[in-house]
Scaffold this motif. Structure first.
Motif, short mmCIF file in Angstrom:
data_model
loop_
_atom_site.label_atom_id
_atom_site.label_comp_id
_atom_site.label_asym_id
_atom_site.label_seq_id
_atom_site.Cartn_x
_atom_site.Cartn_y
_atom_site.Cartn_z
N TRP A 20 0.82 -1.20 0.00
CA TRP A 20 0.00 0.00 0.00
C TRP A 20 0.86 1.26 0.00
O TRP A 20 0.51 2.25 -0.63
CB TRP A 20 -0.95 0.01 1.21
CG TRP A 20 -2.09 -0.92 1.00
CD1 TRP A 20 -2.31 -2.07 1.68
CD2 TRP A 20 -3.13 -0.80 0.04
NE1 TRP A 20 -3.44 -2.67 1.19
CE2 TRP A 20 -3.97 -1.92 0.18
CE3 TRP A 20 -3.44 0.13 -0.94
CZ2 TRP A 20 -5.10 -2.12 -0.62
CZ3 TRP A 20 -4.56 -0.07 -1.73
CH2 TRP A 20 -5.37 -1.17 -1.57
N VAL A 23 1.88 1.78 -3.57
CA VAL A 23 0.77 2.30 -4.39
C VAL A 23 0.56 3.79 -4.11
O VAL A 23 0.42 4.60 -5.04
CB VAL A 23 -0.52 1.50 -4.11
CG1 VAL A 23 -1.73 2.17 -4.74
CG2 VAL A 23 -0.38 0.08 -4.62
N ILE A 24 0.57 4.18 -2.85
CA ILE A 24 0.40 5.59 -2.50
C ILE A 24 1.55 6.42 -3.05
O ILE A 24 1.35 7.52 -3.57
CB ILE A 24 0.26 5.75 -0.97
CG1 ILE A 24 -1.06 5.15 -0.51
CG2 ILE A 24 0.36 7.21 -0.55
CD1 ILE A 24 -1.20 5.04 0.99
N LEU A 26 3.39 5.79 -5.68
CA LEU A 26 3.25 5.92 -7.14
C LEU A 26 2.18 6.95 -7.51
O LEU A 26 2.37 7.73 -8.45
CB LEU A 26 2.92 4.56 -7.76
CG LEU A 26 4.07 3.56 -7.80
CD1 LEU A 26 3.58 2.20 -8.31
CD2 LEU A 26 5.20 4.07 -8.68
N LEU A 27 1.08 6.96 -6.77
CA LEU A 27 0.03 7.95 -7.05
C LEU A 27 0.52 9.37 -6.78
O LEU A 27 0.22 10.30 -7.54
CB LEU A 27 -1.21 7.65 -6.22
CG LEU A 27 -1.98 6.39 -6.63
CD1 LEU A 27 -3.11 6.14 -5.65
CD2 LEU A 27 -2.52 6.52 -8.04
N VAL A 28 1.30 9.55 -5.72
CA VAL A 28 1.86 10.87 -5.42
C VAL A 28 2.84 11.28 -6.52
O VAL A 28 2.84 12.44 -6.96
CB VAL A 28 2.54 10.87 -4.03
CG1 VAL A 28 3.38 12.11 -3.83
CG2 VAL A 28 1.50 10.74 -2.95
N VAL A 30 2.83 10.36 -9.71
CA VAL A 30 2.07 10.72 -10.91
C VAL A 30 1.47 12.11 -10.75
O VAL A 30 1.50 12.92 -11.69
CB VAL A 30 0.98 9.66 -11.18
CG1 VAL A 30 -0.02 10.14 -12.21
CG2 VAL A 30 1.61 8.35 -11.63
N THR A 31 0.94 12.41 -9.57
CA THR A 31 0.35 13.72 -9.33
C THR A 31 1.39 14.83 -9.44
O THR A 31 1.14 15.88 -10.05
CB THR A 31 -0.30 13.75 -7.94
OG1 THR A 31 -1.25 12.70 -7.85
CG2 THR A 31 -0.98 15.07 -7.68
#
Length: 71
Positions: A20, A23-24, A26-28, A30-31
Motif C-alpha cells: 500500500w 501504491v500511495i 506511485l500515485l503521489v 504521478v500527481t
C-alpha cells in the motif's frame, strides 16, 4: 498459549503494508509529474510563486512531522 490465527493475520497484514505504501507513493509521483507539467506549460512567471509555495509546504510538513514524532 497465543492464538496462532492472530499471528498469521498480523504477518499477512505486515506483508500488505509495504504494498500500500508503494501504491500511495506511485500515485503521489504521478500527481507531482502532472502538476509540474502543467506548471511548466504556464511559463516562468508563475514558477517562482509555485516553488515558494511548494517549498513552504515541504518545510511545514517536515516541522509538523518532527513535532508529532517528538511528543
Amino acid at each position: 498459549m497465543a492464538n496462532p490465527t492472530t499471528l498469521a493475520a498480523d504477518a499477512f497484514l505486515g506483508l500488505l503494508v509495504p504494498l500500500w505504501q508503494l501504491v500511495i507513493g506511485l500515485l503521489v509521483l504521478v500527481t507531482v509529474v502532472v502538476s509540474a507539467r502543467k506548471l511548466l506549460m504556464r511559463g516562468p512567471t508563475r514558477m517562482g510563486g509555485a516553488l515558494l509555495l511548494a517549498g513552504g509546504a515541504v518545510l511545514a510538513l517536515t516541522a509538523i512531522s518532527y513535532l508529532v514524532e517528538s511528543l
